[in-house]
Design a protein around this motif. Structure first.
Motif, short mmCIF file in Angstrom:
data_model
loop_
_atom_site.label_atom_id
_atom_site.label_comp_id
_atom_site.label_asym_id
_atom_site.label_seq_id
_atom_site.Cartn_x
_atom_site.Cartn_y
_atom_site.Cartn_z
N ALA A 60 0.84 -1.20 0.00
CA ALA A 60 0.00 0.00 0.00
C ALA A 60 0.88 1.24 0.00
CB ALA A 60 -0.92 0.02 1.21
N ARG A 61 0.38 2.30 -0.64
CA ARG A 61 1.08 3.58 -0.67
C ARG A 61 0.03 4.68 -0.53
NH1 ARG A 61 3.68 3.64 -5.65
NH2 ARG A 61 5.58 2.81 -4.76
N PHE A 62 0.36 5.70 0.25
CA PHE A 62 -0.53 6.84 0.46
C PHE A 62 0.23 8.12 0.18
CE2 PHE A 62 -1.98 3.40 3.13
CZ PHE A 62 -3.33 3.35 2.84
N PHE A 63 -0.40 9.03 -0.57
CA PHE A 63 0.20 10.31 -0.93
C PHE A 63 -0.40 11.44 -0.10
CE2 PHE A 63 0.61 8.13 -5.14
CZ PHE A 63 1.99 8.09 -5.15
N ASN A 64 0.29 12.57 -0.10
CA ASN A 64 -0.15 13.79 0.56
C ASN A 64 -0.51 13.56 2.02
OD1 ASN A 64 -0.08 14.43 -2.21
ND2 ASN A 64 -1.45 16.15 -1.89
N TYR A 86 -4.01 10.43 7.29
CA TYR A 86 -4.95 10.62 6.19
C TYR A 86 -4.16 10.89 4.92
CZ TYR A 86 -8.49 11.14 9.80
OH TYR A 86 -9.33 10.92 10.87
N GLY A 87 -4.56 10.27 3.83
CA GLY A 87 -3.86 10.50 2.57
C GLY A 87 -4.62 9.88 1.41
N TYR A 88 -4.15 10.18 0.21
CA TYR A 88 -4.72 9.60 -1.00
C TYR A 88 -4.10 8.23 -1.22
CZ TYR A 88 -6.40 14.29 -2.07
OH TYR A 88 -7.03 15.51 -2.02
N ARG A 89 -4.92 7.21 -1.45
CA ARG A 89 -4.43 5.85 -1.65
C ARG A 89 -4.01 5.65 -3.10
NH1 ARG A 89 -6.64 0.68 -2.79
NH2 ARG A 89 -5.42 -0.93 -1.76
N ASP A 90 -2.81 5.15 -3.28
CA ASP A 90 -2.31 4.80 -4.60
C ASP A 90 -2.77 3.37 -4.89
OD1 ASP A 90 -0.98 4.69 -7.00
OD2 ASP A 90 1.02 4.54 -6.12
N ALA A 91 -3.96 3.24 -5.47
CA ALA A 91 -4.60 1.93 -5.64
C ALA A 91 -3.81 1.01 -6.56
CB ALA A 91 -6.02 2.10 -6.15
N ASN A 92 -3.24 1.54 -7.63
CA ASN A 92 -2.52 0.68 -8.57
C ASN A 92 -1.01 0.65 -8.33
OD1 ASN A 92 -1.97 3.25 -9.39
ND2 ASN A 92 -2.96 3.08 -11.39
N LEU A 93 -0.54 1.32 -7.29
CA LEU A 93 0.87 1.32 -6.89
C LEU A 93 1.83 1.74 -8.00
CD1 LEU A 93 0.95 -1.95 -4.75
CD2 LEU A 93 0.68 0.39 -3.95
N ASN A 94 1.38 2.71 -8.83
CA ASN A 94 2.25 3.18 -9.91
C ASN A 94 3.09 4.39 -9.52
OD1 ASN A 94 0.28 5.15 -9.86
ND2 ASN A 94 -0.14 5.09 -12.06
N ASP A 100 -8.65 9.34 -10.85
CA ASP A 100 -9.67 8.59 -10.11
C ASP A 100 -9.30 8.41 -8.65
OD1 ASP A 100 -7.60 6.93 -10.93
OD2 ASP A 100 -8.85 5.14 -10.92
N GLU A 101 -8.00 8.29 -8.35
CA GLU A 101 -7.55 8.19 -6.96
C GLU A 101 -7.73 9.52 -6.23
OE1 GLU A 101 -4.12 4.87 -7.95
OE2 GLU A 101 -3.58 6.98 -7.75
N ALA A 102 -7.47 10.62 -6.92
CA ALA A 102 -7.66 11.94 -6.31
C ALA A 102 -9.15 12.23 -6.11
CB ALA A 102 -7.04 13.02 -7.18
N ALA A 103 -9.98 11.76 -7.04
CA ALA A 103 -11.42 11.99 -6.92
C ALA A 103 -12.01 11.23 -5.73
CB ALA A 103 -12.12 11.56 -8.20
N GLY A 105 -10.73 11.04 -2.88
CA GLY A 105 -10.47 11.83 -1.68
C GLY A 105 -9.51 11.15 -0.73
N LYS A 106 -9.18 11.87 0.32
CA LYS A 106 -8.26 11.33 1.31
C LYS A 106 -8.98 10.27 2.14
CE LYS A 106 -4.80 14.86 1.98
NZ LYS A 106 -4.04 15.63 2.95
#
Length: 129
Positions: A60-64, A86-94, A100-103, A105-106
């Motif tokens: 798993a990876r989370f941004f911001n 709290y962060g944005y989840r990088d669903a595809n780990l790219n 779609d990940e930003a949409a 939300g955190k």
């Protein structure tokens, strides 16, 4: 005259001591760290990235992520065995925050204290490739 001079010297001594204590309080390393974290939180310097690993593999990876916080009990003065943020989840780990990940939300996430994870400053907006 001598009494007046004594009062002036006492006042000067109080001002110097007060200035020294105020300087030590406002400019101690701990206080500067608190001020820096407050500025970062207020102005949104949240380019932190959390990567969570299981058995040496990225799962798993989370941004911001603004910061990771150690959980504490509501009624007891003990810390709990996980950290959260709290962060944005990088669903595809790219490694890029897709639209779609930003949409989405955190999201709230938890990381066990004994787990393998990294928290680092991304130094860039993950929306940019």
């Amino acid at each position: 005259m001598l009494r007046r001079l004594g009062l002036i010297l006492a006042l000067i001594l109080i001002l110097i001591l007060g200035g020294f204590l105020a300087f030590r309080y406002f400019f101690s390393p701990e206080r500067l760290n608190q001020i820096g974290r407050t500025v970062g939180t207020t102005f949104g310097f949240d380019y932190g990235v959390v990567e969570y690993y299981s058995m040496g593999r990225l799962v798993a990876r989370f941004f911001n992520v603004e910061k990771l916080t150690t959980a504490s009990g509501t009624y007891e003065n003990q810390t709990r065995p996980y950290r959260f943020g709290y962060g944005y989840r990088d669903a595809n780990l790219n490694g890029v925050l897709d639209t779609d990940e930003a949409a989405a939300g955190k999201v709230y996430f938890e990381v066990p204290v004994y787990a393998d994870y990294l928290y680092y400053d991304g130094k860039r907006d993950p929306r940019q490739r």
